[in-house]
Design an enzyme around this catalytic site. Structure first.
Site, PDB file in Angstrom:
ATOM      1  N   ASP A   9      51.458  47.960  42.915  1.00 58.37           N
ATOM      2  CA  ASP A   9      52.313  48.077  44.110  1.00 58.37           C
ATOM      3  C   ASP A   9      52.970  46.731  44.407  1.00 58.37           C
ATOM      4  O   ASP A   9      52.675  46.105  45.408  1.00 58.37           O
ATOM      5  CB  ASP A   9      51.512  48.590  45.308  1.00 58.37           C
ATOM      6  CG  ASP A   9      50.307  47.713  45.653  1.00 58.37           C
ATOM      7  OD1 ASP A   9      49.826  46.972  44.761  1.00 58.37           O
ATOM      8  OD2 ASP A   9      49.847  47.756  46.810  1.00 58.37           O
ATOM      9  N   HIS A 241      44.255  38.019  43.639  1.00 55.09           N
ATOM     10  CA  HIS A 241      43.436  39.230  43.531  1.00 55.09           C
ATOM     11  C   HIS A 241      43.699  39.995  42.233  1.00 55.09           C
ATOM     12  O   HIS A 241      42.779  40.270  41.453  1.00 55.09           O
ATOM     13  CB  HIS A 241      43.738  40.176  44.700  1.00 55.09           C
ATOM     14  CG  HIS A 241      43.414  39.667  46.048  1.00 55.09           C
ATOM     15  ND1 HIS A 241      42.132  39.553  46.511  1.00 55.09           N
ATOM     16  CD2 HIS A 241      44.222  39.264  47.061  1.00 55.09           C
ATOM     17  CE1 HIS A 241      42.143  39.104  47.755  1.00 55.09           C
ATOM     18  NE2 HIS A 241      43.407  38.920  48.111  1.00 55.09           N
TER      19      HIS A 241
END
Length: 315
Positions: A9, A241
């Site tokens: 995303d 991340h």
């Protein structure tokens, strides 16, 4: 070569992870699927196509889910304070692009590619798990055909980052995450337990741009507001991340893992909480019983992860 479908995303840290996969000599990036999360799926798909054009990716890009499986879930508020209003740190992204999305929805692309390469494909998922859950619901056989699943998500022994209980990717579609964790395929979960220890400061970004050429310079440019967010939150730099999940695939020895069956709370104040039952723990019957043991990252060599990113992106 490791065949990878990247479910993403974009998203600032997603961009770094995508470039890592594109540049890594052991990775054959065969597909990119998009989902909602860091921005709407319209924006994340456009961003993925922009990065495909900018970096010369050959993998097809397929638009995926625009919202979670459970229609009654609390609507998302896009994290514009982290990823900017366009999902890429407000970096200018042209409206017109020379590349287009694949005609198939994301979950169908996943099914088709996994069936075309049985036993070879690893799904690297760094957003909401909706596309993976939809693929499993439509084609349960793919669980036995994938090489594995590596996901960025969860907070197993630490607090979450969107509620005290939940990490954002899991909270955003808790039902889908529970389906993914309990499917009969091997999952490696890279959650906040380890990702928050891997921080890239501005000096690190500048070095990356200097050794990585124009491709890495684009990552540096779109990451500036992202760095500011993490500095204000008390970190030493931006938390990478999603790239951690990619490196767990290429360099698993840089992480320490525990084995556990995992269930996800799907409603109430604990929605999105990832609750592990460690291997060997014994007590009465529960909803954790008879589920596959998955691998949960609990330790990381942060310096080695950052060094691996530099080595991979070096021109």
């Amino acid at each position: 070569m490791l065949k990878v479908i990247f479910d993403t995303d974009p998203g600032v840290d997603d961009a770094l992870a995508l470039l890592y996969l594109h540049k890594h000599p052991q990775i054959d990036l065969i597909g990119v699927t998009t989902t909602f999360g860091n921005a709407s799926v319209e924006s994340t798909t456009h961003n993925a196509l922009y990065l495909k054009q900018a970096w010369g990716l050959s993998a097809p890009i397929a638009r995926g889910a625009e919202g979670p499986l459970q229609p009654e879930a609390t609507p998302e508020a896009w994290p514009v304070h982290i990823h900017g209003h366009n999902g890429l740190g407000n970096h200018p992204v042209p409206e017109a692009l020379d590349v287009a999305a694949d005609s198939r929805p994301a979950h169908q692309l996943i099914i088709d590619l996994v069936r075309a390469h049985p036993g070879e494909v690893t799904l690297v998922a760094v957003g909401r798990m909706t596309n993976l859950a939809l693929a499993l619901q439509q084609a349960p056989d793919i669980a036995g055909l994938v090489r594995g699943v590596v996901l960025m998500g969860g907070a197993f022994h630490v607090n979450g980052n969107i509620t005290p209980a939940a990490e954002a990717n899991i909270w955003g579609d808790a039902e889908a995450a529970d389906i993914v964790f309990t499917a009969h395929w091997p999952v490696t979960a890279i959650g906040l337990d380890v990702t928050t220890r891997v921080e890239m400061d501005r000096d690190g970004l500048d070095k990356l741009a200097a050794i990585g050429g124009a491709d890495a310079e684009l990552v540096r440019a779109l990451s500036q507001d992202y760095v500011d967010f993490y500095l204000q939150a008390g970190h030493k730099g931006m938390v990478v991340h999603d790239c951690c999940a990619c490196i767990a695939l290429t360099r698993p020895e840089l992480f320490q893992f525990e084995r556990a069956s995992v269930r996800v709370a799907t409603d109430g104040v604990a929605r999105g909480m990832t609750i592990p039952k460690p291997e060997g723990m014994g007590f009465g019957p529960s909803v954790w019983d008879d589920h596959v043991l998955q691998s949960i990252a609990i330790g990381v060599d942060a310096a080695a992860v950052l060094a691996d990113i530099e080595q991979t992106l070096k021109v």
